[in-house]
Design an enzyme around this catalytic site. Structure first.
Site, short mmCIF file in Angstrom:
data_model
loop_
_atom_site.label_atom_id
_atom_site.label_comp_id
_atom_site.label_asym_id
_atom_site.label_seq_id
_atom_site.Cartn_x
_atom_site.Cartn_y
_atom_site.Cartn_z
CG ASP A 170 16.42 19.10 41.35
OD1 ASP A 170 16.87 18.54 42.37
OD2 ASP A 170 16.11 20.31 41.32
CG ASP B 264 15.17 18.41 46.32
OD1 ASP B 264 16.04 19.03 46.97
OD2 ASP B 264 15.07 18.50 45.08
#
Length: 187
Positions: free
Chosen positions: A129, A148
């Site tokens: 991330d 995401d």
């Protein structure tokens, strides 16, 4: 016996799904490669006056760092989503559903590939991330990635289409209800 539909059948949209999924998956993989190469061990990079921070975070859990330690379960869920979308692809006749499912497919594949190929090992890998909004370290909102974002946007589009009564096969739920009532046998 029912009358044939007077509505022309829209074309199949599996190709649209595949193109959307391929483009978004490529963007996810390339951004993760760039982030790992340039932000490993670095302080967060402040952008847009602090509206966005780029930083490398390795997430062993799901969105919002839930289910940490359950990576293998998350991998199986992602794999199930991928199989379900691939199974549904030949039946797609809605461009909106094709785009939505393509986004979800790309997101699921992007994060699944991290779980399979990244450290600490297969089915236990941590997802890369790198986007934190309004504050570094996910202090305002959890750190996320392209995959995401694709899952959230695709899911939102699918929910919107469902609320509007648009089905994956290109017909509206009203058309299906009307067709179903005309096919009902008379008593």
């Amino acid at each position: 016996m029912s009358e044939p539909s007077t509505y022309p059948q829209p074309p199949r949209r599996g190709f649209v799904l595949a193109v959307v999924a391929a483009v978004v998956l490529a963007a996810d993989v390339l951004t993760k490669i760039a982030v790992v190469a340039s932000l490993e061990g670095e302080a967060p990079v402040r952008l847009l006056g602090g509206a966005v921070y780029l930083q490398l975070v390795r997430n062993p859990g799901a969105a919002f760092s839930m289910a940490t330690g359950m990576t293998w379960v998350l991998s199986l869920i992602a794999l199930s989503v991928v199989v379900a979308i691939i199974w549904m692809a030949p039946k797609l006749r809605s461009i909106g559903w094709a785009i939505g499912l393509g986004l979800v497919l790309a997101g699921a594949l992007g994060n699944l590939s991290d779980r399979i190929f990244r450290s600490p090992g297969p089915m236990r890998g941590h997802v890369v991330d790198f986007v934190s909004v309004f504050a570094p370290n996910g202090d305002f909102f959890p750190v996320f990635n392209v995959a995401d974002s694709a899952i959230v946007c695709g899911g939102a589009l699918i929910v919107l289409l469902a609320l509007l009564g648009k089905d994956y096969d290109g017909r509206s739920t009203k058309e299906k209800a009307k067709a179903g009532s005309s096919e009902a046998p008379a008593s």
